[in-house]
Design an enzyme around this catalytic site. Structure first.
Site, mmCIF file in Angstrom:
data_model
loop_
_atom_site.group_PDB
_atom_site.id
_atom_site.type_symbol
_atom_site.label_atom_id
_atom_site.label_comp_id
_atom_site.label_asym_id
_atom_site.label_seq_id
_atom_site.Cartn_x
_atom_site.Cartn_y
_atom_site.Cartn_z
ATOM 1 C CE1 TYR A 181 -3.116 3.299 8.601
ATOM 2 C CE2 TYR A 181 -3.094 5.010 6.924
ATOM 3 C CZ TYR A 181 -2.820 4.588 8.219
ATOM 4 O OH TYR A 181 -2.256 5.453 9.107
ATOM 5 C CB CYS A 197 8.837 44.188 14.259
ATOM 6 S SG CYS A 197 9.056 45.963 14.430
ATOM 7 C CD GLU A 219 -2.331 -1.161 2.884
ATOM 8 O OE1 GLU A 219 -2.211 -0.168 3.627
ATOM 9 O OE2 GLU A 219 -2.912 -2.197 3.216
ATOM 10 C CE LYS A 254 5.532 5.181 6.911
ATOM 11 N NZ LYS A 254 5.005 6.384 7.468
ATOM 12 C CB CYS A 275 12.726 45.059 14.433
ATOM 13 S SG CYS A 275 12.333 45.276 12.681
ATOM 14 C CB CYS A 306 8.829 48.682 11.344
ATOM 15 S SG CYS A 306 9.920 47.366 10.840
ATOM 16 C CE LYS A 342 10.174 7.590 6.854
ATOM 17 N NZ LYS A 342 9.374 8.711 7.339
ATOM 18 C CG ASP A 401 4.272 12.780 4.910
ATOM 19 O OD1 ASP A 401 4.229 12.549 6.137
ATOM 20 O OD2 ASP A 401 5.101 13.527 4.383
ATOM 21 C CB CYS A 440 12.454 49.717 13.025
ATOM 22 S SG CYS A 440 11.480 48.604 14.045
HETATM 23 S S1 IVH Z 1 -0.634 0.394 8.881
HETATM 24 C C1 IVH Z 1 0.183 -1.548 13.117
HETATM 25 N N1 IVH Z 1 -0.768 1.486 6.513
HETATM 26 O O1 IVH Z 1 2.591 5.333 9.053
HETATM 27 C C2 IVH Z 1 0.387 -0.882 11.802
HETATM 28 N N2 IVH Z 1 0.125 2.795 8.284
HETATM 29 O O2 IVH Z 1 5.064 4.490 10.871
HETATM 30 C C3 IVH Z 1 -0.629 0.110 11.500
HETATM 31 N N3 IVH Z 1 0.719 5.089 7.629
HETATM 32 O O3 IVH Z 1 1.287 4.496 12.199
HETATM 33 C C4 IVH Z 1 -0.276 1.056 10.446
HETATM 34 N N4 IVH Z 1 0.131 4.908 5.523
HETATM 35 O O4 IVH Z 1 0.306 6.541 10.820
HETATM 36 C C5 IVH Z 1 -0.396 1.658 7.793
HETATM 37 N N5 IVH Z 1 -1.017 2.295 4.352
HETATM 38 C C6 IVH Z 1 -0.651 2.500 5.634
HETATM 39 C C7 IVH Z 1 -0.109 3.713 6.108
HETATM 40 C C8 IVH Z 1 0.264 3.822 7.446
HETATM 41 C C9 IVH Z 1 0.615 5.715 6.452
HETATM 42 C C10 IVH Z 1 1.267 5.725 8.852
HETATM 43 C C11 IVH Z 1 0.526 5.368 10.105
HETATM 44 C C12 IVH Z 1 1.480 4.474 10.850
HETATM 45 C C13 IVH Z 1 2.790 5.011 10.409
HETATM 46 C C14 IVH Z 1 3.866 3.959 10.546
#
Ligand code: IVH
Length: 685
Positions: free
Chosen positions: A224, A423, A113, A115, A405, A429, A311, A117, A408
Site C-alpha cells: 500500500y 506438567c 484504503e 487498514k 499442576c 497426570c 480504527k 491487521d 497431579c
Molecule cells: S500507510 C507513513 N496504509 O498500519 C504511513 N498503513 O499505524 C505508512 N497499515 O504502519 C503506512 N494498512 O503497518 C498504510 N492501507 C494501509 C495500511 C497501513 C495497515 C499499517 C501499517 C502502518 C500502521 C499504521
C-alpha cells in the site's frame, strides 16, 4: 541435456512458474492444476541442483524455502518506518480534513484504503528484483527476513513492465482466516499452543528459522505504499495503479474521496462489509493523494500529517473476573482460562475467556474480582484485553500463574523460548492420560466412534484403561453394567448412563475394526509430541514400519525434508522410553497395523518395466490419486514429467484430461493409454 539446453529450460520454467504464481496468488485465477504446478517446480529444483551455477537468486525455486536463519540481521531502514495516528470518531476525521485544508492550497483529494491487521513489511527492489525485506522493528531499524519473505507467493521476486530502477514498497504480511484455521488445526493435532489470532500467527511465521516451514504457513501480502527518489508519479493512487501492473498485490478496495461525507461513507460501508472479507482489517486509512500536497504537509516525529487511521471499535464488553482455571491438555501444556460474570457480547453470552499464558496474565496485572474488558475479534474465543484499574477493590488479590499442576501437583516447567508451562508428569497426570486416550480414538487417528470423551473418562475412572493397548484387552464383562452419573445442565438434575448390551457390543466392534486403520494413522494416534497428521504420513511412507522408525538415528530423521530438530528429538525421546516400546509391541501383537503394505511402500524398485520411459499423467482416475500413480511409475523405473514433449513415451490419461495435452500428443504422435492398460502393462513383466 546440454548446459545450454539446461539454461534455456531453467529460464523457461522460472518464467512459467512466476506467471502461474501470479495467476494463482495475485489474480486468484489459476490456469493449471496444483499437480501440474508442482511438477514444473520439481523439474526446476532438480535442474538447479544439477546446474547450481545456473540458479538465479530470484528463482521461484526459492519459494519452497529451505534456508535456515539462526538470527535475523538488524538493518537500518532507508526511510524510517513511521506509524499513523489513530482516530476513533467521525469528528476526529473531520478535524483531520480541516487541518489538511488549512495547511495546503488548492483542491484536496483523499485515497481511502483498508487498514490491514497484519505485520508491516518493507520490500526493496533493485533492477526489478526483490533484494531485501525488513520488518518494522523499532521503526529505525528492522529485521532482515528476506529469505522467509521470498516464500510468500503473492510477493513478486521479479517485476514486469517499466518499474523504477530502485524503490521500496511497504505493505502488510497477513494470513487469511482459512489459512489461520488450518495452521491452528495442525497445531492442535500436534499438541502445540494455538495462535490467538491471524496477526500473531503471521508474525510468528515470519520469524521462523527454517524458511521451508514459513513456506508451508501460506502467508499473503497486500502492499500500500511506494517510496523512492524521483518516482515518476504525481500521486499515491497512480503509484498503486502502476505497482499493480508490475505484479504486486494491491487492494481493489481503494476509493478516491473529495469530501468528509465521501470518507464517512467509505468508513461505514467497510464497518459492515469487513465481516465478509477473508482476512482481518482493523480500520481504514485516509491519505492525501497528491505527492506535492503530502510534501507541503510534512511529518511529525512519529507520523505523516498527510494520513490518518480510523480504527473500528472492537466489539467489547466489561464484566467481572470471578476465577481462573488452569486446564491441562494431553501434552501437559497448562492453559489459564478466566471464568467471568456472564455478559452479552455480539450475539452470544460470554462466560469464559482464554488468558493464553502466564505472560499475558502478568502483562494485564490481573486481580480477582477485577472489571475486565472482554473483546471478540476475528477469533472465536473471546479474550481479555484490559482491566479497569479504577474499579479495583482495595486489597484484592493478584492472579498468579500456578507453579504446580492443578491435577497431579507436579512442579510445572517451562522450556526455553516457549510461552507455555508444562506438567512434566506425562505418565500419571490424569488429564494427560485421558487426553492421550482421547487423541488415540479421535477421528483422524484410530477413529473409534463408539467411544467418545465421556466413555473414555468413565473407563479411565473405573481403572480399566490407562494406555491405548488397554482398549484391546477389554471384554464384554468389563463393560457391561458400567454406570456414570452426571449433572444435566438443562434441568440441573442428575442423570445416569449405563452400558447395556448394545452399547457394549458397539464399543467392542469399534475397537476391533480399528485394527484395520493404516500404519500412518496408528503412528499419528500414538500422540508423539510434534508429530501431526502430515508428519506421521511422511514418516510412515519413508520408514515403512515401526521397527525401522524406532531404530532411526537423529541424522536420518533430520535428513528428511519434513522433519526438523524438534520433531526428531521428540521421536527419539518417545522411543527411548521402555514403557512406550513395550506398549507399541503390545499394540502390534494385538493386531494393529505397524507397517505399510508392500504396494504403497515408496521407491524400492519393483520392476524395470518403465525404465527409460518418460510418463505424463493427466486427468483424474478412479481409485488412484495422481501421487499414487506417480509413485507406481517410479517404482517400475519410470520418470514422471509434467509437459508433453517429443521425449514423452506415453500419456496415462484419466477423465478430464486437458485439451492442450491431447492436441499436443496427437501432433507429436504420442500414445495415450488408460488406467486399465497401464495396470496391465506393469503387471505383465
Ligand atoms: S500507510 C507513513 N496504509 O498500519 C504511513 N498503513 O499505524 C505508512 N497499515 O504502519 C503506512 N494498512 O503497518 C498504510 N492501507 C494501509 C495500511 C497501513 C495497515 C499499517 C501499517 C502502518 C500502521 C499504521
Amino acid at each position: 541435456m546440454t548446459f545450454e539446453e539446461a539454461h534455456i529450460r531453467i529460464k523457461d520454467l522460472s518464467e512459467q512458474l512466476e506467471q502461474h504464481n501470479y495467476n494463482y496468488y495475485v489474480l486468484s485465477q489459476p490456469v493449471i492444476s496444483d499437480y501440474e504446478f508442482d511438477m514444473l517446480m520439481n523439474e526446476l529444483i532438480a535442474l538447479e541442483k544439477q546446474y547450481p551455477e545456473l540458479a538465479d537468486p530470484s528463482s521461484p525455486a526459492n519459494r519452497v524455502g529451505g534456508t535456515v536463519t539462526k538470527e535475523f540481521r538488524s538493518v537500518k531502514h532507508k526511510y524510517p518506518m513511521l506509524s499513523l495516528s489513530n482516530t476513533y470518531t467521525e469528528e476526529e476525521i473531520n478535524e483531520f480534513d480541516r487541518r489538511v485544508r488549512k495547511l495546503i492550497s488548492g483542491e484536496v483529494e483523499y485515497v481511502c484504503e483498508l487498514k490491514y491487521d497484519g505485520v508491516a513489511i518493507g520490500l526493496t527492489y533493485q533492477e526489478g528484483r526483490l533484494i531485501q525485506a525488513l520488518t518494522r522493528g523499532d521503526g529505525v531499524q528492522g529485521d532482515d527476513v528476506t529469505r522467509n519473505v521470498m516464500t510468500v507467493r503473492s510477493i513478486p521476486l521479479k517485476l514486469k513492465g517499466d518499474y523504477p530502477r530502485e524503490f521500496e514498497i511497504r505493505g502488510e504480511i497477513l494470513l487469511t482466516h482459512k489459512q489461520f484455521r488450518k495452521i491452528n488445526e495442525d497445531r492442535e493435532s500436534m499438541g502445540e499452543m494455538l495462535f490467538a489470532n491471524p496477526r500473531n500467527a503471521a508474525s510468528g511465521s515470519l520469524k521462523m528459522q527454517n524458511s521451508a516451514e514459513v513456506a508451508r504457513r501460506g502467508l499473503d501480502c497486500s502492499l500500500y505504499y511506494l517510496l523512492g527518489e524521483n518516482l515518476p508519479f504525481e500521486n499515491h493512487f497512480d503509484s498503486l495503479t502502476k505497482a499493480r501492473e508490475w505484479g504486486f498485490k494491491i487492494s481493489d478496495h481503494i476509493s478516491l474521496c473529495r469530501t468528509q461525507g465521501d470518507i464517512h461513507e467509505f468508513i461505514q460501508y467497510w464497518d459492515k462489509a469487513r465481516r465478509e472479507l477473508p482476512f482481518d482489517i482493523d480500520g481504514v486509512v485516509i491519505k492525501v493523494n497528491s505527492y506535492r500536497q503530502q510534501e507541503e504537509l510534512g511529518y511529525t516525529a512519529k507520523s505523516p500529517r498527510w494520513a490518518i487511521a480510523y480504527k473500528y471499535k472492537a466489539e467489547e464488553a466489561v464484566t467481572r473476573l470471578l476465577s481462573v482455571d488452569h486446564q491441562v491438555g494431553r501434552t501437559g501444556a497448562v492453559t489459564p482460562v478466566a471464568n467471568l460474570e456472564p455478559v452479552f457480547l455480539s450475539g452470544t453470552t460470554v462466560k469464559r475467556a482464554s488468558l493464553h499464558n502466564a505472560d499475558i496474565i502478568a502483562s494485564l496485572d490481573l486481580h480477582y474480582n477485577d472489571f475486565v474488558i472482554v473483546e471478540k475479534g476475528g477469533e472465536i474465543i473471546p479474550k481479555i484485553t484490559g482491566v479497569d484499574g479504577k474499579l479495583r477493590k482495595a486489597g484484592s488479590e493478584p492472579v498468579t500463574f500456578i507453579s504446580r499442576c492443578p491435577e497431579c501437583g507436579e512442579i510445572l516447567v517451562r522450556q526455553d523460548g516457549e510461552a507455555a508451562y508444562y506438567c512434566p508428569n506425562s505418565k500419571s497426570c490424569p488429564p494427560q492420560i485421558k487426553g492421550k486416550l482421547e487423541h488415540f480414538i479421535s477421528r483422524k487417528a484410530m477413529d473409534i466412534q463408539s467411544l467418545g470423551e465421556g466413555k473414555i473418562e468413565l473407563l479411565f475412572d473405573k481403572g480399566l484403561i490407562t494406555r491405548p493397548s488397554d482398549l484391546y484387552k477389554l471384554v464384554f464383562t468389563d463393560l457391561h453394567g458400567l454406570e456414570k452419573e452426571y449433572d444435566n445442565p438443562e434441568d440441573g438434575k442428575t442423570k445416569k448412563i449405563s452400558f447395556r448390551d448394545k452399547t457394549v457390543y458397539n464399543i467392542l466392534q469399534g475397537i476391533e475394526a480399528s485394527k484395520n486403520i493404516p500404519f500412518e494413522r496408528v503412528l499419528f494416534a500414538l500422540g508423539i509430541r510434534h508429530i501431526g497428521e502430515t508428519a506421521a504420513k511422511k514418516l510412515a511412507r519413508h520408514f515403512g514400519s515401526i521397527e525401522k522408525l524406532m531404530t532411526a538415528g537423529m541424522e536420518e530423521l533430520i535428513g528428511l525434508p519434513e522433519v526438523g530438530e524438534k520433531m526428531a528429538s521428540s521421536i527419539l525421546d518417545y522411543f527411548r522410553d521402555p514403557e512406550n516400546i513395550e506398549m507399541v509391541a503390545e499394540l502390534k501383537t494385538q493386531g494393529l497395523q505397524m507397517h505399510i503394505p508392500d504396494e504403497t511402500k515408496s521407491p524400492p524398485t519393483r520392476s524395470k518395466t518403465l525404465e527409460e520411459k518418460s510418463v505424463v499423467i493427466s486427468g483424474v482416475f478412479e481409485g488412484y490419486s495422481r501421487e499414487q500413480l506417480q509413485e507406481i511409475v517410479e517404482q517400475h523405473g519410470g520418470k514422471n514429467t509434467s509437459s508433453v514433449s517429443s521425449k514423452t513415451s506415453f500419456i496415462l490419461a484419466g477423465d478430464k484430461m486437458g485439451p492442450g495435452k491431447l492436441e499436443k500428443a496427437a501432433t507429436l504422435n504420442i500414445p495415450i493409454i488408460n488406467l486399465q492398460e497401464f495396470l496391465e502393462m506393469i503387471q505383465e513383466k
